[in-house]
Design a protein around this motif. Sequence first.
Motif, PDB file in Angstrom:
ATOM      1  N   VAL A 196       0.677  -1.225  -0.049  1.00 38.72           N
ATOM      2  CA  VAL A 196       0.000  -0.144  -0.054  1.00 38.72           C
ATOM      3  C   VAL A 196       0.831   1.303  -0.025  1.00 38.72           C
ATOM      4  CG1 VAL A 196      -1.888   1.342   1.342  1.00 38.72           C
ATOM      5  CG2 VAL A 196      -1.755  -1.437   1.334  1.00 38.72           C
ATOM      6  N   SER A 197       1.511   1.528   1.123  1.00 40.98           N
ATOM      7  CA  SER A 197       2.368   2.868   1.270  1.00 40.98           C
ATOM      8  C   SER A 197       3.227   2.735   0.622  1.00 40.98           C
ATOM      9  CB  SER A 197       2.512   3.089   2.721  1.00 40.98           C
ATOM     10  OG  SER A 197       3.361   1.850   3.275  1.00 40.98           O
ATOM     11  N   ALA A 198       4.227   1.783   0.170  1.00 37.39           N
ATOM     12  CA  ALA A 198       5.249   1.985  -0.646  1.00 37.39           C
ATOM     13  C   ALA A 198       5.063   2.518  -2.036  1.00 37.39           C
ATOM     14  CB  ALA A 198       6.218   0.643  -0.544  1.00 37.39           C
ATOM     15  N   ILE A 199       4.034   2.250  -2.281  1.00 35.49           N
ATOM     16  CA  ILE A 199       3.265   3.056  -3.826  1.00 35.49           C
ATOM     17  C   ILE A 199       2.595   4.318  -3.676  1.00 35.49           C
ATOM     18  CG2 ILE A 199       2.317   2.535  -5.822  1.00 35.49           C
ATOM     19  CD1 ILE A 199       3.525  -0.386  -5.945  1.00 35.49           C
ATOM     20  N   CYS A 200       1.596   4.116  -2.775  1.00 29.85           N
ATOM     21  CA  CYS A 200       0.566   5.120  -2.711  1.00 29.85           C
ATOM     22  C   CYS A 200       0.929   6.415  -2.267  1.00 29.85           C
ATOM     23  CB  CYS A 200      -0.840   4.709  -2.106  1.00 29.85           C
ATOM     24  SG  CYS A 200      -1.671   3.359  -2.679  1.00 29.85           S
ATOM     25  N   ALA A 201       1.945   6.123  -1.135  1.00 29.34           N
ATOM     26  CA  ALA A 201       2.577   7.433  -0.355  1.00 29.34           C
ATOM     27  C   ALA A 201       3.794   7.708  -1.230  1.00 29.34           C
ATOM     28  CB  ALA A 201       2.681   7.121   1.006  1.00 29.34           C
ATOM     29  N   ALA A 202       4.325   7.015  -2.024  1.00 28.29           N
ATOM     30  CA  ALA A 202       5.595   7.352  -2.854  1.00 28.29           C
ATOM     31  C   ALA A 202       5.473   8.495  -3.610  1.00 28.29           C
ATOM     32  CB  ALA A 202       6.071   6.306  -3.827  1.00 28.29           C
ATOM     33  N   PRO A 203       6.367   9.632  -3.581  1.00 29.87           N
ATOM     34  CA  PRO A 203       6.024  10.874  -4.515  1.00 29.87           C
ATOM     35  C   PRO A 203       5.961  10.405  -5.923  1.00 29.87           C
ATOM     36  CG  PRO A 203       8.478  10.761  -3.318  1.00 29.87           C
ATOM     37  CD  PRO A 203       7.587   9.428  -2.797  1.00 29.87           C
ATOM     38  N   ASP A 204       6.610   9.474  -6.281  1.00 27.96           N
ATOM     39  CA  ASP A 204       6.553   9.135  -7.809  1.00 27.96           C
ATOM     40  C   ASP A 204       6.139   7.586  -7.899  1.00 27.96           C
ATOM     41  OD1 ASP A 204       7.058   8.184 -10.382  1.00 27.96           O
ATOM     42  OD2 ASP A 204       8.969   9.324 -10.558  1.00 27.96           O
ATOM     43  N   PRO A 205       4.929   7.446  -7.703  1.00 23.88           N
ATOM     44  CA  PRO A 205       4.332   6.058  -7.673  1.00 23.88           C
ATOM     45  C   PRO A 205       4.816   5.150  -8.839  1.00 23.88           C
ATOM     46  CG  PRO A 205       2.688   7.514  -7.533  1.00 23.88           C
ATOM     47  CD  PRO A 205       3.871   8.254  -7.707  1.00 23.88           C
ATOM     48  N   ARG A 206       4.969   5.722 -10.106  1.00 22.22           N
ATOM     49  CA  ARG A 206       5.620   4.994 -11.224  1.00 22.22           C
ATOM     50  C   ARG A 206       6.920   4.316 -10.872  1.00 22.22           C
ATOM     51  NH1 ARG A 206       5.468   5.742 -17.649  1.00 22.22           N
ATOM     52  NH2 ARG A 206       3.875   7.116 -17.087  1.00 22.22           N
ATOM     53  N   ALA A 207       7.958   5.276 -10.519  1.00 23.54           N
ATOM     54  CA  ALA A 207       9.227   4.904 -10.081  1.00 23.54           C
ATOM     55  C   ALA A 207       9.225   3.848  -8.887  1.00 23.54           C
ATOM     56  CB  ALA A 207      10.031   6.044  -9.550  1.00 23.54           C
ATOM     57  N   ALA A 208       8.198   4.297  -8.098  1.00 21.25           N
ATOM     58  CA  ALA A 208       8.355   3.254  -6.917  1.00 21.25           C
ATOM     59  C   ALA A 208       7.751   1.623  -7.383  1.00 21.25           C
ATOM     60  CB  ALA A 208       7.171   3.440  -5.809  1.00 21.25           C
TER      61      ALA A 208
END
Length: 745
Positions: A196-208
């Motif tokens: 969840v958070s590792a992508i949703c809260a990432a500044p750049d979800p694509r990069a994450a």
Amino acid sequence: MSSRHPFDLSLTLVTDAALCGERGVAAVVAEAVAGGATIVQLRDKLASTEQLLEQVAELAGVIDGRAALVVNDRLDVVVAARERGIRVDGVHLGQSDAAVLAARDALGPDAIVGLTANTRAHLDAVARLPRGTVDYLGVGVIRPTSTKPDHPPALGVDGFAVLAAATDVPCVAIGGVGAADVPELRRAGAAGVAVVSAICAAPDPRAAAAEFAARWAASAGIEADGGSPTASGAPRPAGGVPRVLSIAGSDPSGGAGIQADLKSIAAVGGYGMAAITALTAQNTRGVRGVHVPPATFLADQLDTIADDIEVDAVKIGMLANAEVIDTVAAWLRRIRPPVVVLDPVMVATSGDRLLDPDAERALRDLLPLADLVTPNVAELAVLADAEPATTWAGVIAQAETVSAGFGVRVLAKGGHLDGATAPDALVDAAAATIVEFDGERIATTATHGTGCSLSSALATLRASLGAWEPAVAEARRWLRESLRHGESLAVGGGHGPVHHFAGLWSRGGLATAPTPAEVEAEWWAEIADVRRAIDELPFIRALADGSLPRTAFEEYLAQDAHYLRVYSRTLAEASRLAPDAPAQAFWAAGAQRCLDGELALHRDRLHDLRGPRDQRARPFEPNAANTAYLDHLVASGSRGGYAELIAAVLPCYWIYDDLGRRLVTGGFGPEALSPEHPYADWLAMYGEPAFELATRQAIDTVAAVASRATPAVRARMLRAFRRSAEHELAFFAAPWPADRIEVDA
Ligand SMILES: Cc1ncc(COP(=O)(O)OP(=O)(O)O)c(N)n1
Ligand SMILES: Cc1ncsc1CCOP(=O)(O)O
Ligand SMILES: [Mg+2]
């Protein structure tokens, strides 16, 4: 993965509207799918049915078949969406959600049906279902996560591996998972990860998402093995040398704290980094002062490291106060390093509490953020809210309490208990496992920083070996070797440090000093031929069975009395040259004992044997063997100083103690014990416990000096020791002319 489905389980994005923020869920999903998310799970606990249907429609459009779309909890929404012609691929259900059988019935064989499972009982229930009912299991949490406050106890990667190995349904790891976890989760048997958070809260979800996907791809093929071997034979992580951060206090004497951590990390194959929580003024005898820099500066250190460097493992040591602990906790929650080992430094060796009650409370909150805690007996008791355990079973019971209570794996350590062994045990209440490691206790004063060194080595080895059990086994092997050689470093007058690089130096051809125990064994073996020759002398055989002629015994005692008078002076010289008071006192006591006890006994016996007139009538002449032996002792002291002198005086203790005991206890045959033995009382003197104790001290004193000496000095000491042993042989042989042996000067 089930072959029925073309679905790729490698990366599930579970949505969270709050974490996606103003960007909106659809935009984040679009980016994540572009980055490589293979499944999108719509999870929204607050939305109404209608709102969920709208979101499903929106996401199906955004995804456009490039990933699978499933809905969390709500089978009814999936059914309704399909009725409206929206493409939705399936549902993820928890243990308390709709039944998976009903979901399979409603959605048909081609839909995805996922189920949460985090215990053996869940797996057993799945095994009873018709084959193909469930496509994958969501297994977690891997570590505590605030995204799902009602999560079950953390499994860790090991707990996940245990469950994954017990089912043939593909398992997706969820809960506190970061991209750096991917290789080890894949190695642990994961069919994918869900975040969840590792992508949703990432500044750049694509990069994450792309980073997860890249790591997944890069770790293909490592599922079954334990990592590729390094040149030295030890497995290394898929990503190379683990980058290990110590968050701890500084010990300027180098044996504990970050200094010990950095040495330990390097010694077991990691790249060490250190963020300093506190500065201490300490040495091997104790701590004199502590200075705690502002916690904001610790936060700066941690952020600066994480902004630039990927941290594969963290070891946490001394945390001075609640503010420092909260700073570390906040950083861990944000960065989520894949391996966190917490050495809960709370109780000093003296038994004093090192943290105030506020800090102890904060530390308890930190515990669930760790993968492993390594408390000593006293700290374990504080965490278990109990009195310190006094038995190994008690330690294990407290470790189980702490593991269950805090949802964290515990390394129970028996080092502070009494006993001949020093066991450790890996206790994991969530996985219901206790793995014990046993081994002889190592007798050494070099114990400063043992806990720091073990915990940082464990963090490093866990990162490179991928599982806890081999990491603990290897860390223990390394630490025991380091403990054995600690005294040879000769650092400080208190509890010295362990020799972190003992194994490395000896393998690399660098001279590693032998331990005192090794010196003892080597020197005793070095004179094995001389000892055998002494045992075989007719003089000794006759002394043993009581057939030794009186004249020979008399001659021997007369020589011995002379010898002891001069030997006493050499012991006094050793006392004069001794570098410290205990050694000075020991040799002085030896000199005194020679004069008071042995000389007196010999004079009495000589008097008994010859009578006073007889003694006056025959002036004494030292024989050649006696003179040569005494010359050697005196020369050893004047040529080689203290080290050579004490090596030269040692055989007189050691050989007599060994011989005396065997003569008295029947080591030469039952005759030696006969009450009629003419020399029984004289022999008994060498079998006395006091003489045995003095011999033990002499061996320990000499072996300790030899172990710390340079190789050249150690070699000279051994030569002096061997030469004295040869003089002992010649001395015993002298009373019977047929035996006489000469020793080269
Ligand atoms: C892939 C995956 N695994 C587990 C879960 C958790 O589902 P559940 O236990 O029902 O908890 P909630 O998410 O509903 O709170 C999941 N969502 N996805
Ligand atoms: C939905 C869910 N189920 C178990 S943990 C979890 C949340 C995982 O979120 P995160 O990846 O941010 O820890
Ligand atoms: Mg649910």
